[in-house]
Design an enzyme around this catalytic site. Structure first.
Site, mmCIF file in Angstrom:
data_model
loop_
_atom_site.group_PDB
_atom_site.id
_atom_site.type_symbol
_atom_site.label_atom_id
_atom_site.label_comp_id
_atom_site.label_asym_id
_atom_site.label_seq_id
_atom_site.Cartn_x
_atom_site.Cartn_y
_atom_site.Cartn_z
ATOM 1 N N TYR A 146 0.847 -1.199 0.000
ATOM 2 C CA TYR A 146 0.000 0.000 0.000
ATOM 3 C C TYR A 146 0.879 1.244 0.000
ATOM 4 O O TYR A 146 1.857 1.344 0.772
ATOM 5 C CB TYR A 146 -0.886 0.017 1.244
ATOM 6 C CG TYR A 146 -1.683 1.284 1.440
ATOM 7 C CD1 TYR A 146 -2.977 1.393 0.945
ATOM 8 C CD2 TYR A 146 -1.155 2.374 2.125
ATOM 9 C CE1 TYR A 146 -3.716 2.558 1.121
ATOM 10 C CE2 TYR A 146 -1.883 3.540 2.306
ATOM 11 C CZ TYR A 146 -3.166 3.623 1.799
ATOM 12 O OH TYR A 146 -3.880 4.775 1.966
ATOM 13 N N GLU A 235 -3.623 7.470 -4.012
ATOM 14 C CA GLU A 235 -3.595 6.257 -3.205
ATOM 15 C C GLU A 235 -3.523 5.036 -4.124
ATOM 16 O O GLU A 235 -4.372 4.867 -5.004
ATOM 17 C CB GLU A 235 -4.845 6.177 -2.332
ATOM 18 C CG GLU A 235 -4.876 4.947 -1.433
ATOM 19 C CD GLU A 235 -6.199 4.848 -0.665
ATOM 20 O OE1 GLU A 235 -6.148 4.572 0.536
ATOM 21 O OE2 GLU A 235 -7.263 5.042 -1.282
#
Length: 441
Positions: A146, A235
């Site tokens: 991530y 993101e």
């Protein structure tokens, strides 16, 4: 993930999030792009993404497949809603995300999705019409990580958030295993340099030198994208390692700074407004922010904080907001007129409450706009006005001399009570009229 939730994760522990108000709404316009559009931006900045093609007509499916060369394909409905994989269509077909190795199955999936409405946990009961399908080459994933770059108030600038636990709810990771979250404040001028990129690549688990260099390359290009498009957030969840030794951004969420629209016209022109509330789109044309809700009291305010307070006080007094329309801090008389027009076009609105605190805003301008709108629109529903601040006495005089049946209030609580009372009076009169009609029959 919203920047508010990200900020919660920065402190090392995630507690139960409390709503910013009873509604949890911030009245700001946000540009939203479809998944394939975000991936095009990533690709243009040198970030590795899977190959894909877009289909907006059933006849284009064979040509799209000819451009892709994979053993397995991912077929995704392109809508602005989460939970696509678990969604269902109005024709009974289940799943807005499908994986298959069969090209014939790809064509059948496209046929079942395109032109039909997809219902997910984030859509209305009517769903969203699917007008585009993305067919992508499947990625053989070894590991998921991530990465997120965002502007953060608590750090007065951009921060990089990274975790080797990708492909899952990052808030849950921060709460259960905070040691798997790395947060690095970034200098807005230097951003992600070689040193930071190498540190983060190692933290993400890219140990082998060749893989590490690829991860460094991806991270630096993500920073380039973040700056080039005036992003508030980029993101990537997940950023993956593949079996053939590649580092690929599989899914992306990008948020933009609306104040930079004048610099990013090409990007903002990509926005598809067909999925948005038409009243919200209408309001944005006049630099107004509109949020629709389920009640019957329309709210005209200036500022997000005042909007929150207004809605909370209405609820406290037993009423329910139908919407709110934020006219901002530099509102002109014509914008006030347009705001009233948009509010009154909502059939649910049975009363309007104006709550304006004039700092930058001139209360007299608001008052002139209110009077003009009430007259020209032939306003027939109760209108309650509470003004305070710059030129408030002149504003009150304008309203008083208008001869219009406008209810005024000295404070917000009084205004909310009058708005709620006007609704109850209207409902009582309607009930009485219904009773008289029944008796006459």
């Amino acid at each position: 993930m919203s920047s508010f939730l990200v900020r919660k994760s920065l402190v090392g522990s995630v507690k139960t999030l409390k709503s910013l108000s009873q509604f949890g709404i911030v009245p700001v316009r946000r540009l939203n792009l479809l998944e394939y559009q975000s991936k095009e931006l990533l690709r243009d900045s040198g970030v590795s993404v899977q190959n894909f093609a877009i289909v907006d007509d059933l006849q284009k499916t064979p040509n799209a497949l000819e451009t892709l060369h994979a053993e397995e394909y991912v077929v995704k409905a392109q809508v602005l809603a989460g939970g696509r994989g678990k969604g269902w269509f109005d024709n009974g077909f289940k799943g807005g995300v499908k994986i298959t190795k069969d090209k014939k199955a790809v064509a059948e999936y496209v046929k079942s999705m395109l032109g039909h409405r997809l219902i997910t946990k984030q859509t209305s009961k009517d769903g969203i019409l699917v007008q585009k399908i993305m067919i992508a080459e499947s990625v053989d994933i070894t590991r998921e990580t991530y990465v997120c770059i965002l502007m953060d108030r608590s750090h007065n600038g951009p921060v990089l958030i990274a975790s080797p636990a990708g492909g899952m709810d990052i808030e849950a990771v921060a709460e259960k295993t905070p040691e798997q979250i790395k947060t690095i404040p970034l200098d807005i001028y230097t951003g992600i340099d070689d040193e930071i990129a190498k540190e983060v690549a190692e933290f993400l688990g890219f140990k082998e030198e060749k893989l590490k260099q690829k991860a460094v390359y991806e991270l630096k290009n993500l920073w380039k994208l973040f700056v080039d498009i005036d992003a508030l957030q980029v993101e990537i969840n997940p950023l993956v390692e593949t079996k053939d030794g590649e580092v690929v951004a599989v899914d992306a969420k990008i948020s933009f700074d609306d104040n930079a629209e004048f610099r990013q016209k090409d990007i903002f022109d990509l926005e598809d407004t067909s999925e948005k509330d038409p009243r919200e789109v209408d309001a944005s044309k006049f630099n107004l922010n509109y949020i629709g809700m389920d009640g019957n009291i329309g709210c005209l305010v200036n500022g997000a904080g005042l909007a929150m307070a207004t809605m909370d006080i209405i609820k406290l007094n037993g009423g329910t907001p139908a919407n709110f329309l934020d006219v901002g801090g530099s509102v002109k008389e014509d914008q006030v007129y347009q705001a009233f027009r948009i509010l009154t076009e909502d059939p649910k609105v049975q009363s309007i409450l104006v709550n304006v605190f004039g700092g930058i805003v001139n209360c007299a301008t608001i008052a002139k706009g209110i009077v003009s709108a009430a007259r020209n629109l032939g306003l027939k529903i109760p209108l309650v006005v509470r003004l305070e601040g710059t030129n408030v006495n002149e504003a009150k005089k304008i309203i008083a001399e208008s001869g219009l049946p406008i209810l005024t209030a000295n404070d917000l609580d009084e205004a909310a009570k009058k708005a709620v009372a006007s609704i109850k009076k209207l409902q009582s009169e309607e009930g009485h009229n219904d009773l008289k009609l029944k008796m006459s029959q």
